[in-house]
Motif scaffolding. Structure first.
Motif, PDB file in Angstrom:
ATOM      1  N   VAL A  22       3.822   8.110  13.403  1.00 22.05           N
ATOM      2  CA  VAL A  22       3.047   7.702  14.545  1.00 22.05           C
ATOM      3  C   VAL A  22       4.066   6.937  15.273  1.00 22.05           C
ATOM      4  N   LYS A  23       5.421   5.810  14.612  1.00 24.54           N
ATOM      5  CA  LYS A  23       6.293   4.864  15.581  1.00 24.54           C
ATOM      6  C   LYS A  23       7.159   6.283  15.950  1.00 24.54           C
ATOM      7  N   GLY A  24       7.427   7.760  15.976  1.00 25.56           N
ATOM      8  CA  GLY A  24       8.253   8.469  16.708  1.00 25.56           C
ATOM      9  C   GLY A  24       9.282   8.321  15.339  1.00 25.56           C
ATOM     10  N   GLN A  25       9.454   8.322  14.739  1.00 22.37           N
ATOM     11  CA  GLN A  25      10.698   8.397  13.717  1.00 22.37           C
ATOM     12  C   GLN A  25      10.654   9.662  13.188  1.00 22.37           C
ATOM     13  N   GLU A  26      11.220  10.722  12.673  1.00 20.69           N
ATOM     14  CA  GLU A  26      12.163  12.297  11.988  1.00 20.69           C
ATOM     15  C   GLU A  26      11.267  12.004  11.062  1.00 20.69           C
ATOM     16  N   ILE A  27       9.783  12.831   9.974  1.00 17.40           N
ATOM     17  CA  ILE A  27       9.771  13.004   9.392  1.00 17.40           C
ATOM     18  C   ILE A  27      10.145  14.011   8.074  1.00 17.40           C
ATOM     19  N   GLY A  28       9.967  14.869   9.451  1.00 17.29           N
ATOM     20  CA  GLY A  28      10.940  16.405   9.026  1.00 17.29           C
ATOM     21  C   GLY A  28       9.455  16.829   8.494  1.00 17.29           C
ATOM     22  N   GLU A  29       9.915  17.484   6.371  1.00 19.38           N
ATOM     23  CA  GLU A  29       8.583  18.142   5.785  1.00 19.38           C
ATOM     24  C   GLU A  29       8.027  16.708   5.284  1.00 19.38           C
ATOM     25  N   SER A  30       8.684  15.625   5.455  1.00 19.99           N
ATOM     26  CA  SER A  30       7.504  14.697   4.120  1.00 19.99           C
ATOM     27  C   SER A  30       5.863  14.935   4.765  1.00 19.99           C
ATOM     28  N   LYS A  31       5.659  14.607   2.834  1.00 15.21           N
ATOM     29  CA  LYS A  31       3.313  15.260   3.916  1.00 15.21           C
ATOM     30  C   LYS A  31       3.137  13.695   4.784  1.00 15.21           C
ATOM     31  N   THR A  32       2.490  14.564   5.542  1.00 13.60           N
ATOM     32  CA  THR A  32       1.749  13.298   6.369  1.00 13.60           C
ATOM     33  C   THR A  32       0.021  13.918   6.589  1.00 13.60           C
ATOM     34  N   ASP A  33      -1.039  13.520   6.932  1.00 10.41           N
ATOM     35  CA  ASP A  33      -2.078  12.941   7.521  1.00 10.41           C
ATOM     36  C   ASP A  33      -2.207  13.119   9.175  1.00 10.41           C
ATOM     37  N   ARG A  34      -2.632  14.130   9.623  1.00 10.11           N
ATOM     38  CA  ARG A  34      -2.523  14.175  11.251  1.00 10.11           C
ATOM     39  C   ARG A  34      -4.608  13.353  11.345  1.00 10.11           C
ATOM     40  N   GLU A  35      -4.763  13.578  10.599  1.00  7.30           N
ATOM     41  CA  GLU A  35      -6.319  12.715  10.988  1.00  7.30           C
ATOM     42  C   GLU A  35      -6.342  11.796  10.965  1.00  7.30           C
ATOM     43  N   THR A  36      -5.598  11.017  10.275  1.00  8.57           N
ATOM     44  CA  THR A  36      -4.941   9.377  10.299  1.00  8.57           C
ATOM     45  C   THR A  36      -4.648   8.484  10.762  1.00  8.57           C
ATOM     46  N   GLU A  37      -3.137   9.908  11.622  1.00 10.16           N
ATOM     47  CA  GLU A  37      -2.247   9.966  12.598  1.00 10.16           C
ATOM     48  C   GLU A  37      -2.834   8.878  13.854  1.00 10.16           C
ATOM     49  N   GLU A  38      -3.723   9.852  14.233  1.00  9.89           N
ATOM     50  CA  GLU A  38      -4.914   9.701  15.343  1.00  9.89           C
ATOM     51  C   GLU A  38      -5.475   8.815  14.862  1.00  9.89           C
ATOM     52  N   TYR A  39      -6.095   7.986  14.202  1.00 13.26           N
ATOM     53  CA  TYR A  39      -6.791   6.885  13.935  1.00 13.26           C
ATOM     54  C   TYR A  39      -5.810   5.963  14.244  1.00 13.26           C
ATOM     55  N   LEU A  40      -4.680   6.035  13.532  1.00 13.97           N
ATOM     56  CA  LEU A  40      -4.084   4.887  13.683  1.00 13.97           C
ATOM     57  C   LEU A  40      -3.354   5.022  15.635  1.00 13.97           C
ATOM     58  N   ILE A  74       0.509  -0.917  -0.090  1.00 10.41           N
ATOM     59  CA  ILE A  74       0.113   0.495  -0.021  1.00 10.41           C
ATOM     60  C   ILE A  74       0.322   1.223  -0.277  1.00 10.41           C
ATOM     61  N   GLY A  75       0.295   2.256  -0.786  1.00  4.14           N
ATOM     62  CA  GLY A  75       1.284   3.825  -0.683  1.00  4.14           C
ATOM     63  C   GLY A  75       0.737   4.813  -1.292  1.00  4.14           C
ATOM     64  N   GLY A  76       0.905   5.083  -2.022  1.00  2.56           N
ATOM     65  CA  GLY A  76      -0.114   6.253  -2.615  1.00  2.56           C
ATOM     66  C   GLY A  76      -0.219   7.425  -1.842  1.00  2.56           C
ATOM     67  N   ALA A  77      -0.819   8.618  -1.403  1.00  3.57           N
ATOM     68  CA  ALA A  77      -2.312   9.884  -0.949  1.00  3.57           C
ATOM     69  C   ALA A  77      -2.895   9.086  -0.185  1.00  3.57           C
ATOM     70  N   LYS A  78      -4.080   8.553  -1.254  1.00  2.00           N
ATOM     71  CA  LYS A  78      -5.154   8.717   0.252  1.00  2.00           C
ATOM     72  C   LYS A  78      -5.674   7.767   1.527  1.00  2.00           C
ATOM     73  N   VAL A  79      -4.795   8.352   2.225  1.00  2.00           N
ATOM     74  CA  VAL A  79      -4.395   7.622   3.788  1.00  2.00           C
ATOM     75  C   VAL A  79      -5.705   7.080   4.386  1.00  2.00           C
ATOM     76  N   LEU A  80      -5.938   8.306   5.036  1.00  7.48           N
ATOM     77  CA  LEU A  80      -7.141   7.565   5.454  1.00  7.48           C
ATOM     78  C   LEU A  80      -8.258   6.717   5.619  1.00  7.48           C
ATOM     79  N   THR A  81      -8.565   6.641   4.186  1.00  6.04           N
ATOM     80  CA  THR A  81      -9.648   5.600   3.516  1.00  6.04           C
ATOM     81  C   THR A  81      -8.474   3.976   3.615  1.00  6.04           C
TER      82      THR A  81
END
Ligand code: ADP
Ligand code: MG
Length: 374
Positions: free
Chosen positions: A226-244, A191-198
């Motif tokens: 979420v594992k606590g690794q540094e990802i700098g400016e990389s794209k993430t998604d807050r809502e998905t982080e909270e869910y995870l 799994i990759g891509g951007a539509k992460v929450l779904t």
């Protein structure tokens, strides 16, 4: 679930919910895979003398008319592929559309304008569904990719009309059901891509089916964060982080990238070591399921991770099942699409189905009793 072949369509006005959500290049269709997937059903209806009314959405106009998202490019592509003239209405409901339908002869095709120009489509508004229902006698769902959405054209229409599965949707359901019920192992899900929450919402359930889950794209970024690794400016998604953070997940099957391009502060692709590890797992697998590019694969300099994963799948002797608009576009660009065993028209819908969810658009086809079909 009944299919198109179970019913008589001659002289009937048949509403076909298609999946024409294709990528555009200005006013041209850039990739016609999804349009081609609907052709067997359309040709079947022509041959069996139905009056054909095609319903579809394009992209996300947000419930407003957006001239950039009209279905005219789809009309042109259908005309080219079918070598027939296809009429298009300026809207999908209302008097003008009703008149156009009334004038339709058997074997003729009418394409209705983008359903999502009306907010009622995504709101699953009952009156909007009823306006669509007025246009037909029979409903055919040929939009597997939208079947996880409770939209008016997907679940509203089947409440009122005899409804069946299109030829392609029937085939999709058959193949996916086979994978769930008798999976050949090792089974790997990528799994990759951007539509992460779904996508991440299904990982928990997929972890029952899968032996390994390989993550790339923004999906991997969310896991690393979420594992606590540094990802700098990389794209993430807050809502998905909270869910995870909230869910109870078995992390032992999950493989995250270990190197990145250009670097871990701006992750735009997986690195060489990760691609090699992933390729090795893929080569040992008997079932390979893939949705979502490993990086920003539309840019040449960040496409190598996706290309290597695609190549490993193409070279593997396992059964390969792939889906998702951008995933298919990447496979097509790299020349590996023909090497896949099954190309699903759905990305999110495919994952949800595999995760054991009941897709509302497909469930809606099961509700009707046989006595309603004539
Ligand atoms: P699919 O259509 O195959 O289901 P998605 O639409 O979910 O896939 O994701 C495709 C998009 O993900 C692409 O536009 C790509 O640029 C983006 N993407 C992938 N990896 C990254 C990343 N590391 N950072 C930002 N965007 C990414
Ligand atoms: Mg996409």
């Amino acid at each position: 679930m009944r299919t198109l072949k179970d019913i008589n369509v001659a002289n009937k006005r048949v509403l076909v919910r298609c999946d024409f959500d294709v990528p555009l290049d200005k006013d041209k269709v850039a990739d016609d895979f999804r349009i081609r997937a609907c052709l067997p059903t359309i040709k079947y209806l022509i041959k069996h003398k139905a009056k054909i009314i095609l319903l579809a959405h394009l992209d996300r106009p947000g419930g407003r008319i957006d001239p950039a998202l009209t279905l005219s490019p789809v009309q042109d592509k259908l005309t080219e592929l079918l070598e027939l003239s296809i009429f298009k209405t300026p809207d999908c409901v209302g008097e003008v559309v009703e008149e156009a339908v009334a004038g339709l002869q058997t074997g003729e095709i009418l394409l209705l304008e983008n359903l999502r120009f009306h907010p009622e489509e995504e709101e699953n508004d009952l009156n909007f569904a009823k306006q669509l229902v007025k246009l037909g006698d029979i409903f055919v769902n040929e939009a597997f990719a939208v079947s996880h959405r409770t939209h008016a054209s997907m679940v509203g229409i089947p409440r009122f009309l005899p409804s069946v599965a299109g030829l392609r949707l029937t085939q999709e359901v058959k193949i996916l059901t086979q994978i769930i019920s008798q999976p050949k192992r090792h089974l790997v899900v990528i799994i990759g891509g951007a539509k992460v929450l779904t996508k991440i919402k299904v990982i928990k359930n997929l972890s029952g089916l899968a032996d390994s889950i390989l993550l790339g794209g923004v999906a991997a970024n969310v896991f690393m964060k979420v594992k606590g690794q540094e990802i700098g400016e990389s794209k993430t998604d807050r809502e998905t982080e909270e869910y995870l953070k909230k869910i109870d997940l078995d992390w032992s099957k999950i493989y995250l990238p270990i190197d990145f391009l250009p670097n871990k502060n701006l992750i735009l692709d997986i690195g060489l070591k990760t691609a090699k590890n992933f390729a090795e797992i893929i080569s040992k697998s008997k079932t390979i399921i893939w949705n979502g590019p490993m990086g920003v694969a539309e840019l040449e300099e960040f496409s190598s991770g996706t290309r290597k994963v695609a190549q490993a799948i193409a070279e593997s002797s396992g059964f390969s099942l792939v889906g998702g608009g951008d995933t298919i576009a990447a496979l097509n660009k790299f020349g590996f699409l023909e090497k896949m065993d099954h190309v699903s028209t759905g990305g999110g819908a495919m994952l949800e189905f595999l995760a054991g969810s009941k897709l509302p658009g497909i469930e809606a086809l099961k509700l009707r009793k046989k006595s309603n079909l004539h």
